[in-house]
Design an enzyme around this catalytic site. Structure first.
Site, PDB file in Angstrom:
ATOM      1  N   LYS A 191       0.604  -1.395  -0.100  1.00 16.45           N
ATOM      2  CA  LYS A 191      -0.031  -0.120  -0.184  1.00 16.45           C
ATOM      3  C   LYS A 191       0.998   1.104  -0.080  1.00 16.45           C
ATOM      4  O   LYS A 191       1.730   1.447   0.875  1.00 16.45           O
ATOM      5  CB  LYS A 191      -1.005   0.233   1.131  1.00 16.45           C
ATOM      6  CG  LYS A 191      -1.955   1.351   1.228  1.00 16.45           C
ATOM      7  CD  LYS A 191      -2.387   1.768   2.594  1.00 16.45           C
ATOM      8  CE  LYS A 191      -3.230   2.903   2.678  1.00 16.45           C
ATOM      9  NZ  LYS A 191      -2.028   3.997   2.226  1.00 16.45           N
ATOM     10  N   GLU A 265       8.891   0.339  11.589  1.00 13.42           N
ATOM     11  CA  GLU A 265       9.685   1.555  11.518  1.00 13.42           C
ATOM     12  C   GLU A 265       9.118   2.936  11.692  1.00 13.42           C
ATOM     13  O   GLU A 265       8.485   3.347  10.800  1.00 13.42           O
ATOM     14  CB  GLU A 265      10.700   1.632  10.337  1.00 13.42           C
ATOM     15  CG  GLU A 265      12.138   2.121  10.463  1.00 13.42           C
ATOM     16  CD  GLU A 265      12.134   3.806  10.104  1.00 13.42           C
ATOM     17  OE1 GLU A 265      11.731   4.374  11.087  1.00 13.42           O
ATOM     18  OE2 GLU A 265      12.191   3.955   8.996  1.00 13.42           O
ATOM     19  N   CYS A 301      12.139  10.687   9.614  1.00  7.56           N
ATOM     20  CA  CYS A 301      11.960  10.169  10.998  1.00  7.56           C
ATOM     21  C   CYS A 301      13.617  10.302  11.513  1.00  7.56           C
ATOM     22  O   CYS A 301      13.538  10.330  12.787  1.00  7.56           O
ATOM     23  CB  CYS A 301      11.561   8.906  11.071  1.00  7.56           C
ATOM     24  SG  CYS A 301      12.088   7.746   9.878  1.00  7.56           S
ATOM     25  N   GLU A 401       7.534  14.586  17.925  1.00  4.23           N
ATOM     26  CA  GLU A 401       8.134  14.550  16.689  1.00  4.23           C
ATOM     27  C   GLU A 401       7.328  15.715  16.010  1.00  4.23           C
ATOM     28  O   GLU A 401       6.320  15.513  15.605  1.00  4.23           O
ATOM     29  CB  GLU A 401       8.117  13.362  16.185  1.00  4.23           C
ATOM     30  CG  GLU A 401       8.592  13.108  14.845  1.00  4.23           C
ATOM     31  CD  GLU A 401       8.407  12.006  14.150  1.00  4.23           C
ATOM     32  OE1 GLU A 401       9.328  11.373  13.451  1.00  4.23           O
ATOM     33  OE2 GLU A 401       7.554  10.995  14.098  1.00  4.23           O
TER      34      GLU A 401
END
Length: 498
Positions: A191, A265, A301, A401
């Site tokens: 996806k 991850e 990230c 974040e």
């Protein structure tokens, strides 16, 4: 700049996106628009698979794994197909780079030449094609004379893989999921992110040209409902997901229903520690700042978003970082001189700006940035590179974040204090140390609670594992670690007296 995006849509003949299921292109009634972040123009419409099409894709992958030839194919034959796929990607590298920029606005110079380019995609396929005939088990000596039992292990493919990738590096993320899955004999349903589909759709076309048995590779597109349907599907044996920690936690919570294998991850809030004995403070400062101000503008990230700088050199570090942003150039993402990407969506732009406001409200000192460019850039999702200093570890800008061009500078006095601050995070994806003291580099790097630590620099290669601890995820991608993650260890016991 708007005309340049439209021109690229025409140049590459971008058509409405469809699904690749069971060896055939498939369409659905539900669709959504893909928006370009540099201009907020509609690029094309994309099929929204939803639950129904996901069911079809998983059924095709399930059939291909349970009864098809792929998991049982000889290593030599499977390797030939992956080598052919690698060669086709090599031929299409430039086109893929342009499509990736049309997906997410990453400056074309980076999309063609950096670690997120199709060059790395080719390298990843090359690496895993090389593993195909080297995936071995072990034999064990007889443990006792009481029985003539002999033990050996095999690595079987884990089964049907549901792979979900993010928008920021679709070319590399595609390879990191698909290459090891195919190398180990798995079948896969991929996806793409709803925000970036074009490069992955072109890669699916290339896969379709390479004689894979029907159902071995399938591609679905869509939003959160499609991702939820795939990650929770009972016919999926393993989920490999790269994305936000919040979504990863939901996947993990639901995977227990049928004990799905997981590779996650997730997010990061990476710290890089700068000691006063670093070989070149200017190089350290500009390198760290450039990861927030150029390339994907901090939307990675593993980007170091916390600069832990020894108090004696904080002012000099900040001065060098401020000089670095003079090289930043916003604008047409297809201009080779553009350095920085827009923020991926209006929603994320608003979120980043809210964090900048929060940083000032919490008492951090805004040194530069914190605003948005105007004029001809007003239609896009642009934010000027931003640096805060006098940041405390308990501030939200030092804990959450942000995923944007925001760097927080946190001063420290001792090595022990720096390690404590670096580890004061729910994340643990990556980190860094700048020093000329090798003993200190080793000591501090080992003490940081992260999956990867770079000493005086940071880069990842296809044959090295990377991944996170704590809220940054489970498992590793790269090298043999990924082969282990896509296989199940089976023990065979032979009784030679029977």
């Amino acid at each position: 700049m708007q005309s340049s995006v439209t021109k690229m849509v025409d140049r590459f003949g971008v058509k409405p996106g469809r699904l690749w299921i069971g060896g055939a292109w498939t369409d659905v009634d539900e669709r959504f628009d893909q928006i370009h972040p540099a201009t907020n123009e509609i690029v094309t419409s994309i099929a929204d698979a939803g639950t129904g099409a996901v069911d079809l894709a998983v059924a095709a992958a399930r059939k291909a794994f349970d009864t098809g030839p792929w998991p049982r194919m000889g290593a030599k034959e499977r390797k030939k197909i992956l080598v052919r796929l690698q060669a086709r990607i090599e031929d299409a590298k430039e086109e893929l780079g342009y499509l990736q920029t049309l997906d997410n606005g990453i400056p074309i110079n980076f999309s063609l030449n950096s670690r997120v380019s199709a060059n790395m995609t080719v390298d990843i396929f090359d690496h895993y094609a090389g593993w195909i005939d080297k995936i071995t088990g072990e034999t064990f000596p007889r443990y006792t004379d009481a029985a003539n039992l002999h033990y050996m292990t095999f690595r079987d493919p884990v089964g049907v893989v549901g792979a979900i990738i993010p928008w920021n590096a679709p070319l590399v993320m595609f390879a990191l999921k698909v290459a090891p899955a195919l190398a180990t004999g798995c079948t896969i349903v991929m996806k793409a992110s709803e925000l970036a589909n074009l490069a992955v759709l072109r890669l699916a076309e290339i896969v379709a040209e390479c004689d894979l048995p029907p159902g071995v590779f399938n591609l679905v597109t869509g939003g959160p409902a499609t991702g939820e349907a795939l990650s929770t599907h009972p016919g999926v044996d393993k989920v490999s997901f790269t994305g936000s920690a919040a979504v990863g936690e939901r996947i993990m919570a639901k995977a227990g229903s049928n004990m799905k294998r997981l590779s996650l991850e997730l997010g990061g809030k990476s710290a890089v520690i700068v000691f006063p004995d670093t070989r070149d403070l200017k190089v350290a400062a500009t390198s760290i700042m450039s990861l927030s101000s150029t390339f994907l503008s901090g939307q990675v990230c593993s980007t170091p978003t916390r600069a832990l700088v020894h108090r004696s050199v904080v002012d000099e570090f900040v001065a060098h970082a401020q000089q670095q942003i003079s090289a930043v150039k916003f604008g047409d993402p297809f201009d080779m001189t553009t350095t920085s990407a827009p923020i991926i969506s209006r929603r994320q732009t608003d979120r980043v700006m809210s964090y900048i406001e929060t940083g000032s409200a919490e008492g951090a000192r805004l040194v530069f940035g914190g605003d948005r460019p105007g004029n001809e850039l007003a239609d896009g999702n642009w934010i000027n590179p931003t640096l805060f200093t006098d940041v405390r570890s308990d501030m939200r800008i030092a804990q959450d974040e942000i995923f944007g061009p925001v760097l927080s500078v946190i001063p420290f006095d001792t090595e022990e204090e720096a390690i404590t601050i670096a580890n004061d995070s729910v994340y643990g994806l990556s980190g860094g140390v700048y020093t000329t003291d090798l003993s200190r580099a080793f000591r501090v790097g080992r003490a940081m609670h992260t999956g990867t630590v770079g000493i005086n620099g940071y880069s990842l290669m296809p044959n090295s594992p990377a991944g996170g601890v704590k809220r940054s995820g489970i498992g590793r991608e790269g090298g043999w670690a990924t082969i282990e993650a896509f296989t199940e260890l089976k023990t065979l016991i032979l009784n030679l007296d029977a």
